[in-house]
Scaffold this active site. Structure first.
Site, mmCIF file in Angstrom:
data_model
loop_
_atom_site.group_PDB
_atom_site.id
_atom_site.type_symbol
_atom_site.label_atom_id
_atom_site.label_comp_id
_atom_site.label_asym_id
_atom_site.label_seq_id
_atom_site.Cartn_x
_atom_site.Cartn_y
_atom_site.Cartn_z
ATOM 1 N N HIS A 101 0.825 -1.210 0.000
ATOM 2 C CA HIS A 101 0.000 0.000 0.000
ATOM 3 C C HIS A 101 0.858 1.258 0.000
ATOM 4 C CE1 HIS A 101 -3.639 -2.337 0.555
ATOM 5 N NE2 HIS A 101 -2.936 -3.100 1.365
ATOM 6 N N ASP A 107 3.051 6.213 -5.459
ATOM 7 C CA ASP A 107 3.003 6.385 -6.911
ATOM 8 C C ASP A 107 2.181 7.644 -7.165
ATOM 9 O OD1 ASP A 107 2.469 6.352 -9.632
ATOM 10 O OD2 ASP A 107 2.298 4.173 -9.738
ATOM 11 N N GLU A 200 -9.261 1.034 -8.435
ATOM 12 C CA GLU A 200 -7.961 0.984 -9.091
ATOM 13 C C GLU A 200 -7.634 -0.489 -9.235
ATOM 14 O OE1 GLU A 200 -4.996 0.085 -10.056
ATOM 15 O OE2 GLU A 200 -3.723 0.955 -8.504
ATOM 16 N N GLU A 209 -3.665 -10.215 -12.189
ATOM 17 C CA GLU A 209 -4.501 -10.253 -10.987
ATOM 18 C C GLU A 209 -5.978 -10.369 -11.329
ATOM 19 O OE1 GLU A 209 -3.495 -6.722 -8.861
ATOM 20 O OE2 GLU A 209 -1.846 -7.697 -7.815
ATOM 21 N N HIS A 349 4.460 2.757 -10.766
ATOM 22 C CA HIS A 349 4.864 1.486 -10.164
ATOM 23 C C HIS A 349 4.542 0.300 -11.082
ATOM 24 C CE1 HIS A 349 0.585 1.237 -9.163
ATOM 25 N NE2 HIS A 349 0.782 -0.046 -8.973
#
Length: 409
Positions: A101, A107, A200, A209, A349
């Site tokens: 996190h 970022d 997000e 993912e 990132h």
């Protein structure tokens, strides 16, 4: 050897980003940024990383070719079996750790884009019911609450949900933000419908993912007619790079390890995409738009696709790898906003995804690499991504045709 230089070029278009939930690919190799995070935070006033290569509303990007064919399919791209531990175990456990996190929040491109989208478009949020999918620390929910949302439901499956509740309370928003711990597919909201879904969800290579399907599930179950999904557009791109030095270090290394042949590992290493920041000077060809996804309308199966590409050399050079990256955009705002993860934009990132080729291609200016990319979730571990690339070059100095498989774990 040294790492690639970080590209921190900033564009002038109004675009930016946020996923409080990002898992590092298990099988993918990752190199880290050279720049200092604190320095990046000091530059947060204007966080847009868009340059002239950023998206237009129709999904095209100046300087990049439009997708040749946007047809979808269900490709059969399946590789090594997953172990007994489920993808959900890996995925949600990973988001219980603070470091992930921290990386997301630091970022600046990502987080400031979402902040700007929300704060600069308060008319979208005023007195509206918002669902934050994969809320993480709850930062997006807090942005929405501050922008005047009537209520925000922040759904987070990992143990970070417990911290998010404390964060909401500590900042005085408990009357506006309700944190719900659990999977979107299993929880029940206290309301029948929501006006806005914000998330997000983007992973490395956009789809790693597979959180996109969770957003689509929430959209179909809870979003009102004419409701808003933020962001609502995502586009995947492909280009080609010269990368002799790093390929030698990461791939050819296995040919001779202290005098021993370990080339069997080289074959596996070739199948693992490399998440890394690519120097824009390495780019040899144009960039090709492979796929644009309309999150407000697409079906879950649309994340599996096969798309052709045509990469045209802009100079005489060698090509060692193909590079994929993505852009996202918020088209419902007063002014089009979004961000790019491309090598010509300010680093995020997500970096870029490097797919090394078995062949070293010698290409001359104007010659083309033609082929197709097929993308699908792994059948046994749907949060992982299987990629198949067909490519061919018929040039003056090089002629090759090959199929390669990659697995993003």
């Amino acid at each position: 050897m040294g790492r690639r230089k970080n590209n921190t070029n900033q564009g002038s278009t109004s675009f930016n980003n946020n996923n409080d939930d990002m898992q590092q690919p298990q099988g993918s190799k990752i190199r880290f940024r050279d720049d200092d995070d604190d320095e990046a935070l000091n530059e947060a006033a204007d966080s847009s990383n868009l340059d002239e290569s950023m998206c237009d509303l129709d999904g095209s990007i100046a300087g990049c070719d439009k997708v040749i064919d946007d047809s979808t399919c269900e490709p059969d791209v399946s590789f090594i079996d997953a172990d007994d531990k489920t993808s959900a175990d890996y995925y949600f456990d990973s988001y219980s750790h603070f470091g992930i996190h921290e990386e997301m929040l630091k970022d600046v491109v990502r987080t400031k884009t979402y902040q700007n989208v929300i704060y600069q478009n308060k008319f979208l949020f005023k007195n509206k019911i918002v669902l934050d999918v994969g809320a993480g620390t709850g930062i997006l929910s807090l942005f929405c609450a501050k922008a005047g949302a009537e209520h925000v439901y922040a759904v987070e499956c990992s143990d970070m949900a417990d911290m998010a509740k404390e964060i909401v309370e500590a900042n005085g928003y408990s009357n506006v933000v309700t944190v719900l711990k659990g999977k979107i597919e299993e929880i029940e909201l206290p309301v029948n419908k929501v006006d806005i879904i914000i998330s997000e969800w983007m992973g490395y290579f956009l789809l790693f993912e597979n959180m996109l399907n969770t957003v689509l599930y929430a959209r179909d179950k809870w979003l009102v007619n004419n409701g808003i999904v933020l962001p609502d557009k995502a586009s995947l791109y492909l280009t080609a790079i010269e990368d002799a030095e790093y390929k030698e270090d990461k791939i050819e290394f296995w040919n001779n390890v202290y005098g021993f042949d370990m080339s069997c590992i080289k074959k596996q290493a070739m199948m693992e995409p490399l998440v890394d920041t690519v120097d824009q000077n390495q780019i040899v060809t144009n960039c090709q738009l492979l796929k644009t996804m309309d999150i407000s309308k697409m079906a879950p199966g649309d994340a599996s696709f096969s798309a052709p590409f045509k990469l045209v050399a802009e100079r005489d050079d060698y090509i060692h790898a193909l590079v994929a990256y993505f852009d996202v955009s918020f088209t419902k705002c007063h002014k089009l906003q979004g961000f790019s993860t491309g090598p010509r934009s300010r680093a995020t990132h997500w970096k870029q995804t490097v797919l090394y080729l078995e062949d070293v291609l010698t290409i001359c200016q104007g010659e083309t690499i033609v082929g197709s990319m097929t993308v699908a979730p792994n059948k046994k571990n749907p949060r992982d991504v299987d990629i198949m690339i067909k490519y061919s070059l018929n040039g003056r100095r090089c002629a090759v045709s090959r199929i390669q498989h990659y697995k993003m774990r």
